[in-house]
Enzyme design. Structure first.
Site, PDB file in Angstrom:
ATOM      1  N   HIS A 227     -22.613 -37.190 -10.902  1.00 31.54           N
ATOM      2  CA  HIS A 227     -21.608 -37.789 -11.625  1.00 31.54           C
ATOM      3  C   HIS A 227     -21.469 -38.144 -13.217  1.00 31.54           C
ATOM      4  O   HIS A 227     -20.541 -36.686 -13.408  1.00 31.54           O
ATOM      5  CB  HIS A 227     -22.602 -39.450 -12.255  1.00 31.54           C
ATOM      6  N   HIS A 266     -15.211 -35.842  -4.555  1.00 33.05           N
ATOM      7  CA  HIS A 266     -15.458 -37.344  -5.336  1.00 33.05           C
ATOM      8  C   HIS A 266     -15.772 -38.569  -4.311  1.00 33.05           C
ATOM      9  O   HIS A 266     -15.468 -38.619  -2.606  1.00 33.05           O
ATOM     10  CB  HIS A 266     -14.362 -37.768  -5.393  1.00 33.05           C
ATOM     11  N   ASP A 323     -13.901 -34.356 -14.403  1.00 33.25           N
ATOM     12  CA  ASP A 323     -15.334 -33.262 -14.969  1.00 33.25           C
ATOM     13  C   ASP A 323     -14.943 -32.285 -15.332  1.00 33.25           C
ATOM     14  O   ASP A 323     -15.052 -31.055 -15.381  1.00 33.25           O
ATOM     15  CB  ASP A 323     -15.872 -34.013 -14.311  1.00 33.25           C
TER      16      ASP A 323
END
Ligand code: SDX
Length: 386
Positions: A227, A266, A323
C-alpha cells in the site's frame, strides 16, 4: 472432527469486488484511469487548486467560497504548532523506529492534547479533522528535520500548507519548483475511495472509537509495502538497480522470480494511474537535472516503466501507480526516502477524516464472517494424557 458447516459460501479474498458503502467523496475510474474528488478531476484540481481548498472540498463536499477558504487556511495554519511532548517523542524515537511508526505514535499522542477528543458531534469532528490534517504535516516535517540532525522549526503561519511543510522540514523557504511538487503531491495523495488504509480507518470508527483512533488505524495500515509503503520500496529497488543500463536485466530477473515490482499494479486501476501521470510530468522536467542521483533515478524509472508496460501493461493490466515515480521526484525536491510514506499519510488524513464523517452519518459496525474449517466439539485431554 472437522467443522462441517453449511455449504461453503462464496469467499471474497481481500474483499475484492465487495461494496461496503455508498459514498459521494471520490470516484476511481479503474478502466479509464480517472480520479475525481467530489466530481472534480485531480488534473483540474492540480491546475487550479491547492491542498487547503481540496481539504475543504473533501470534508464539506463542495468548493469553498472565498471567506470559507480563508477560514480553512486560518484554522489549518493556527493548528500547526506541535505540543512539546509530541516533539520530544519524535526526538526519542528518532533512529530507533521507522518514521511511519513515529507518525503513528505521534498522531495518536495528539489526542491527549485535544479537549474535544471524546466529542463525537459532527461539528467537533470537523474541527478535530482540521487539527489532525494540520498537525500530521507538522509531525512528518519534524520527523524529517530531526532525522537530518536539525532542531524543531516553529511553523510560519503566513505560509501555505505545502510551503510551511517544506519550511519546517528544511528550515528554509522552498524553491518555486519544490513548492509546485509538494502542492501537487499533497493534492493527489489526499483521497482514493475505500483503499486499505481508508477502510482500516472506517473499521476503527465503525465501533464509534474517536477520530484520532480511527486515523491512527489508517496510518498503521498505510505503512505496508503493498500500500503506501510502495513509494519508499520502489526507490530502494531503483537504488538496487544502480545504473540505468541494469534496469532491464534486474526487472526481467525479478519477474522471473515471481517478485512484485513496487510502484506497479493496482486492485482498481487496470489502466495508467492518473496520479502517476501527474508525477511523471515532473520527472520529465528532470531528465537533464544537474544532480547525478536524480538523473540516474530518472533514467531507471523511465526504462523500468517502458519494460513493465511492454511486458504486463495491456496483457495483464499492470501499469505504473502513484508510488512509482514519486521517489525520484521527491529526491529532486531534496526529500529523504524515509519520509515518502509519512508524506502520503499526512496528505491522506483529509481522505480518512472525510470518509469517517460520511460513514458516521449511517454508521454500521463492520463485522464480516469467516468460513470455519477447524475442528469442533473436541473432548478435553488432561495434560498427563497428551
Ligand atoms: C496504493 O487501493 C488503493 O487505492 C491504494 C492506493 C491509494 O491511493 O490508497 O492507490 C495506493 O497502495 C497503490 C499500490 C502500491 N503498491 C504497490 O505498488 C505494490 C506492488 N503492487 C502489487 O503488490 C499489487 O499490484 C497490488 C497489491 C497493488 C494489487 O494487487 P492485487 O489486486 O491483490 O493483485 P494480485 O497481487 O493478486 O496480482 C494479480 C497478478 C499476480 O500474478 P499471478 O499470481 O496471478 O500470476 O498480477 C501480478 C501478481 O503477481 N502482479 C504483479 C504486480 N502486481 C500484480 N507482478 C509484478 N509486479 C507487480 N507490481
Amino acid at each position: 472432527m472437522i467443522g462441517m458447516a453449511d455449504a461453503k459460501p462464496q469467499i471474497s479474498s481481500g474483499l475484492e469486488g465487495v461494496y461496503i458503502a455508498e459514498s459521494s467523496i471520490c470516484r476511481v475510474d479503474g478502466q479509464a484511469g480517472g480520479l475525481y474528488y467530489r466530481g472534480y478531476s485531480i488534473d483540474s484540481l492540480c491546475k487550479n487548486s491547492d491542498y487547503e481548498e481540496v481539504v475543504h472540498l473533501l470534508l464539506h463536499g463542495r468548493l469553498p467560497k472565498a471567506q470559507e477558504l480563508a477560514e480553512t487556511k486560518k484554522v489549518l495554519a493556527e493548528s500547526r504548532n506541535l505540543p512539546e511532548g509530541v516533539v520530544s517523542t519524535i526526538k526519542h524515537m528518532n533512529g530507533k523506529a521507522h518514521p511511519m511508526d513515529t507518525v503513528r505514535t505521534a498522531v495518536s499522542m495528539l489526542s491527549a492534547y485535544d479537549p474535544e477528543v471524546a466529542d463525537s458531534s459532527n461539528e467537533a469532528n470537523m474541527r478535530k479533522s482540521l487539527r489532525i490534517i494540520s498537525r500530521t504535516a507538522s509531525i512528518v516535517a519534524t520527523i524529517g528535520r530531526i532525522a537530518a540532525g536539525g532542531e524543531y522549526v516553529a511553523p510560519d503561519n503566513s505560509m501555505s500548507h505545502s510551503e510551511n511543510f517544506l519550511y519546517m522540514l528544511n528550515g528554509k523557504k522552498p524553491t518555486p519548483q519544490q513548492l509546485d511538487i509538494m502542492r501537487d503531491m499533497f493534492i493527489i495523495h489526499a483521497e482514493h475511495s475505500s483503499n486499505a488504509s481508508t477502510f482500516g480507518t472506517m473499521v476503527a470508527g465503525s465501533t464509534l472509537a474517536d477520530i484520532y483512533s480511527a486515523v491512527t488505524a489508517g496510518i498503521a495500515v498505510l505503512k505496508g509495502p503493498l500500500h503506501g509503503g510502495a513509494d519508499e520500496a520502489a526507490l530502494h529497488m531503483m537504488n538496487e538497480i544502480g545504473d540505468p543500463d541494469n534496469t532491464e536485466v534486474y526487472i526481467t530477473e525479478a519477474l522471473a522470480g515471481k517478485k512484485k515490482i513496487m510502484g506497479f499494479g493496482h486492485r482498481v486501476y487496470k489502466a495508467y494511474d492518473p496520479r502517476a501521470k501527474v508525477i511523471k510530468t515532473y520527472l520529465l522536467q528532470m531528465q537533464d537535472s544537474s544532480s547525478e542521483e536524480v538523473k540516474r533515478l530518472t533514467g531507471i524509472a523511465l526504462r523500468a516503466e517502458k519494460l513493465m508496460i511492454d511486458k504486463l501493461g495491456q496483457s495483464h493490466g499492470i501499469w505504473p501507480n502513484v508510488d512509482f515515480f514519486a521517489g525520484p521526484v521527491y529526491r529532486a525536491a531534496g526529500i529523504p526516502a524515509e519520509i515518502f510514506t509519512p508524506i502520503f499519510a499526512a496528505s491522506r488524513t483529509a481522505g480518512w477524516c472525510a470518509h469517517m464523517m460520511e460513514y458516521w452519518e449511517n454508521n454500521r459496525l463492520f463485522r464480516p464472517l469467516e468460513y470455519y474449517t477447524g475442528a469442533i466439539d473436541l473432548q478435553y485431554v488432561p495434560i498427563d494424557k497428551r
